[in-house]
Design an enzyme around this catalytic site. Structure first.
Site, PDB file in Angstrom:
ATOM      1  N   LEU A  43       0.840  -1.190   0.000  1.00 53.44           N
ATOM      2  CA  LEU A  43       0.000   0.000   0.000  1.00 53.44           C
ATOM      3  C   LEU A  43       0.884   1.252   0.000  1.00 53.44           C
ATOM      4  O   LEU A  43       1.921   1.292   0.653  1.00 53.44           O
ATOM      5  CB  LEU A  43      -0.903   0.010   1.241  1.00 53.44           C
ATOM      6  CG  LEU A  43      -1.923  -1.123   1.355  1.00 53.44           C
ATOM      7  CD1 LEU A  43      -2.681  -1.006   2.671  1.00 53.44           C
ATOM      8  CD2 LEU A  43      -2.891  -1.126   0.192  1.00 53.44           C
ATOM      9  N   GLY A 185      17.438  14.011 -15.119  1.00 56.30           N
ATOM     10  CA  GLY A 185      16.113  14.524 -14.776  1.00 56.30           C
ATOM     11  C   GLY A 185      15.991  14.665 -13.271  1.00 56.30           C
ATOM     12  O   GLY A 185      16.987  14.629 -12.542  1.00 56.30           O
ATOM     13  N   TYR A 186      14.732  14.794 -12.781  1.00 54.38           N
ATOM     14  CA  TYR A 186      14.578  15.088 -11.358  1.00 54.38           C
ATOM     15  C   TYR A 186      14.993  13.930 -10.464  1.00 54.38           C
ATOM     16  O   TYR A 186      15.598  14.137  -9.405  1.00 54.38           O
ATOM     17  CB  TYR A 186      13.150  15.572 -11.055  1.00 54.38           C
ATOM     18  CG  TYR A 186      12.068  14.525 -11.147  1.00 54.38           C
ATOM     19  CD1 TYR A 186      11.600  13.885 -10.013  1.00 54.38           C
ATOM     20  CD2 TYR A 186      11.471  14.201 -12.363  1.00 54.38           C
ATOM     21  CE1 TYR A 186      10.598  12.939 -10.080  1.00 54.38           C
ATOM     22  CE2 TYR A 186      10.472  13.258 -12.441  1.00 54.38           C
ATOM     23  CZ  TYR A 186      10.031  12.624 -11.295  1.00 54.38           C
ATOM     24  OH  TYR A 186       9.046  11.669 -11.377  1.00 54.38           O
ATOM     25  N   ILE A 187      14.744  12.675 -10.873  1.00 54.92           N
ATOM     26  CA  ILE A 187      15.118  11.541 -10.020  1.00 54.92           C
ATOM     27  C   ILE A 187      16.632  11.406  -9.952  1.00 54.92           C
ATOM     28  O   ILE A 187      17.220  11.306  -8.873  1.00 54.92           O
ATOM     29  CB  ILE A 187      14.478  10.227 -10.529  1.00 54.92           C
ATOM     30  CG1 ILE A 187      12.956  10.308 -10.456  1.00 54.92           C
ATOM     31  CG2 ILE A 187      14.970   9.047  -9.698  1.00 54.92           C
ATOM     32  CD1 ILE A 187      12.239   9.127 -11.089  1.00 54.92           C
ATOM     33  N   VAL A 272      16.161   7.209 -16.748  1.00 58.14           N
ATOM     34  CA  VAL A 272      15.881   7.844 -18.032  1.00 58.14           C
ATOM     35  C   VAL A 272      14.374   7.962 -18.289  1.00 58.14           C
ATOM     36  O   VAL A 272      13.944   8.110 -19.436  1.00 58.14           O
ATOM     37  CB  VAL A 272      16.563   7.075 -19.191  1.00 58.14           C
ATOM     38  CG1 VAL A 272      18.072   7.213 -19.094  1.00 58.14           C
ATOM     39  CG2 VAL A 272      16.136   5.616 -19.206  1.00 58.14           C
ATOM     40  N   HIS A 446       7.991  38.531   9.554  1.00 60.62           N
ATOM     41  CA  HIS A 446       9.409  38.854   9.371  1.00 60.62           C
ATOM     42  C   HIS A 446      10.205  38.309  10.564  1.00 60.62           C
ATOM     43  O   HIS A 446       9.772  38.420  11.700  1.00 60.62           O
ATOM     44  CB  HIS A 446       9.595  40.371   9.295  1.00 60.62           C
ATOM     45  CG  HIS A 446      11.034  40.801   9.224  1.00 60.62           C
ATOM     46  ND1 HIS A 446      11.770  40.693   8.062  1.00 60.62           N
ATOM     47  CD2 HIS A 446      11.871  41.317  10.167  1.00 60.62           C
ATOM     48  CE1 HIS A 446      12.992  41.132   8.298  1.00 60.62           C
ATOM     49  NE2 HIS A 446      13.079  41.515   9.561  1.00 60.62           N
TER      50      HIS A 446
END
Length: 469
Positions: A43, A185-187, A272, A446
């Site tokens: 899961l 790429g991102y991975i 890829v 702030h």
């Protein structure tokens, strides 16, 4: 042994219990449907088990180590900083287990029936669910397919031995001394950054002109510079050709500008892209239309060409993002319940947990201009923000994209610390139809990084306080 197969009836059957499937099941149940969810693995799907969550845990641990080693600027010096990587992996697993256990509790708490096994369509109102010992038919009024995706394997770099997919890279028993990442790429860039922070010599081979090609060059360039500062080598326009493995190492041959080169490493990580899990569901039995890439075609309510079957997540067009799948999940469940819900991807953010973090939502300046929208792009640097300076993380910027005629916020890009958290305010601004003036007039505490959003909005309306116009 196969037991007697008497069909079990349900209102909505969901295939896959990842961030698309389990969300769809819960929302459908909340809307009064009797729901059954089928999952052949664990899961939570890829995201919770071998994707988003474990990778962010590893990235977080790597940041802690790097900060312990390199905080001299702040007057903090630590001697003999070590990493017990088995303990890191143990902690990472504990995070995963808490979340996957939580998913089971949520499904049961919402009265969703959980069925283990593989689902195969018999016709447009029934599936066979099979495990090692039995097969059971389920009939349904509506179905939601959320079967996810898997890493693409390239012929010259078959997974096994020293060649890893992202799951393997997250489960290493030791920190590699050298790592080659095929695909920037991102991975690949996230995991490359994590291991570089742990002290690994990382080499990234990317076929395109830039790493992180989904982001603007001025954003990805910051990540590239930081990676090189950590000792990483980055080869763009590079073609990975072959790998030779020994018991303890792997040598990759690649080509750049017609020149053949080699690099040796402990492991090779191949990232890829991902392939949709639509090839073993029996979609042809029902006549569900798919593209050449195996993606299921859907309408604005996530409905396939078979009117009572819906599809969401990595198996439909768009980026393979967990939050996109969860968003589509709610749309599909609501459509089944008769609601007028439709997908609108403009407010879906894209985030990469590199150093610095990158985040984008809505239009980029280039995309807006390509669509003929006259826009103003307003930037504010992290280096002019007190909180960023106090964090010793002043690299980066926020760029706000507003429509020239009325100041409507239609996009934003952030490169900098906590970009992943900051992007939510900009997504809300787009969803709510806010203008730059609305953001500028919102009082931000702030000193916080959130003030950068307000400051960029002030640039957009022509009244910046903390940078000279």
């Amino acid at each position: 042994m196969v037991v007697g197969d008497f069909p079990i009836e349900t209102d909505t059957l969901v295939i896959g219990a990842g961030p698309g499937g389990y969300v769809a099941a819960i929302r459908a149940s909340q809307l009064g449907q009797k729901v059954t969810i089928v999952e052949k693995g664990t899961l939570g799907g890829v995201c919770l088990n071998v994707g988003c969550i474990p990778s962010k845990a590893l990235i977080s641990a790597a940041h802690r180590y790097e900060h312990a080693l390199h905080s001299e600027d702040m007057g903090i010096k630590a001697d003999n900083v070590t990493v017990d990587f088995s303990k890191v992996q143990e902690w990472k697993s504990s995070v995963v287990n808490k979340l996957t256990g939580g998913v089971e509790g949520l499904l049961k708490g919402n009265k969703v029936e959980i069925v283990r096994g593989e689902a195969y369509f018999v016709d447009s109102n029934s599936v066979r669910v099979m495990d090692e010992n039995s097969a059971q038919t389920y009939t349904f009024k509506n179905a939601i397919i959320a079967s996810g995706s898997r890493p693409i394997e390239i012929p010259a770099f078959k997974y096994g031995g020293r060649v890893l997919d992202s799951t393997g890279a997250l489960s290493l028993k030791e920190i590699p001394k050298k790592l080659v990442v095929i695909g920037g790429g991102y991975i690949g860039t996230e995991l490359g950054t994590a291991y570089a922070n742990f002290g690994t010599q990382v080499t990234i081979l990317e076929g395109a002109d830039e790493i992180l090609s989904g982001f603007e060059k001025q954003m990805s360039s910051l990540v590239k510079r930081k990676l090189k500062k950590k000792g990483a080598e980055i080869h763009t326009n590079a073609l990975a050709k072959s790998v030779e493995q020994t018991e303890n190492s792997a040598t990759v041959t690649f080509e750049v500008k017609g020149e053949s080169k080699t690099v040796e490493a402990d492991y090779v990580l191949v990232t890829v892209g991902r392939r949709p899990n639509t090839d073993e569901l029996g979609l042809e039995q029902v006549g569900i239309e798919v593209t050449e890439r195996g993606l299921i075609k859907i309408d604005k309510q996530c409905r396939t060409n078979v009117s009572n079957i819906y599809a969401i997540g990595d198996i439909v067009e768009g980026p393979p993002l967990a939050h996109k799948a969860s968003y589509e999940a709610k749309i599909a469940a609501e459509a089944i319940a008769g609601h007028a819900s439709e997908i609108d991807y403009l407010g879906i953010p894209a985030v990469v947990f590199t150093d610095p973090e990158l985040a984008s939502v809505g239009y980029t300046e280039k995309e807006a201009k390509e669509e003929g929208i006259d826009v103003t792009a307003s930037k504010f640097p992290f280096g002019a923000n007190g909180r960023a300076l106090a964090l010793n993380s002043a690299d980066g910027f926020l760029k706000l994209i507003t429509r020239k005629e009325d100041g409507l916020v239609i996009g934003a890009q952030i490169a900098g610390p906590s970009a992943s958290d900051m992007i939510a305010e900009l997504g809300l601004a787009i969803e709510a139809g806010m203008t730059a003036e609305d953001l500028a007039m919102t009082i931000h505490a702030h000193p916080t990084l959130g003030e950068i959003t307000m400051e960029a909005a002030e640039v957009a309306i022509g009244s910046p306080i903390h940078i000279v116009k």
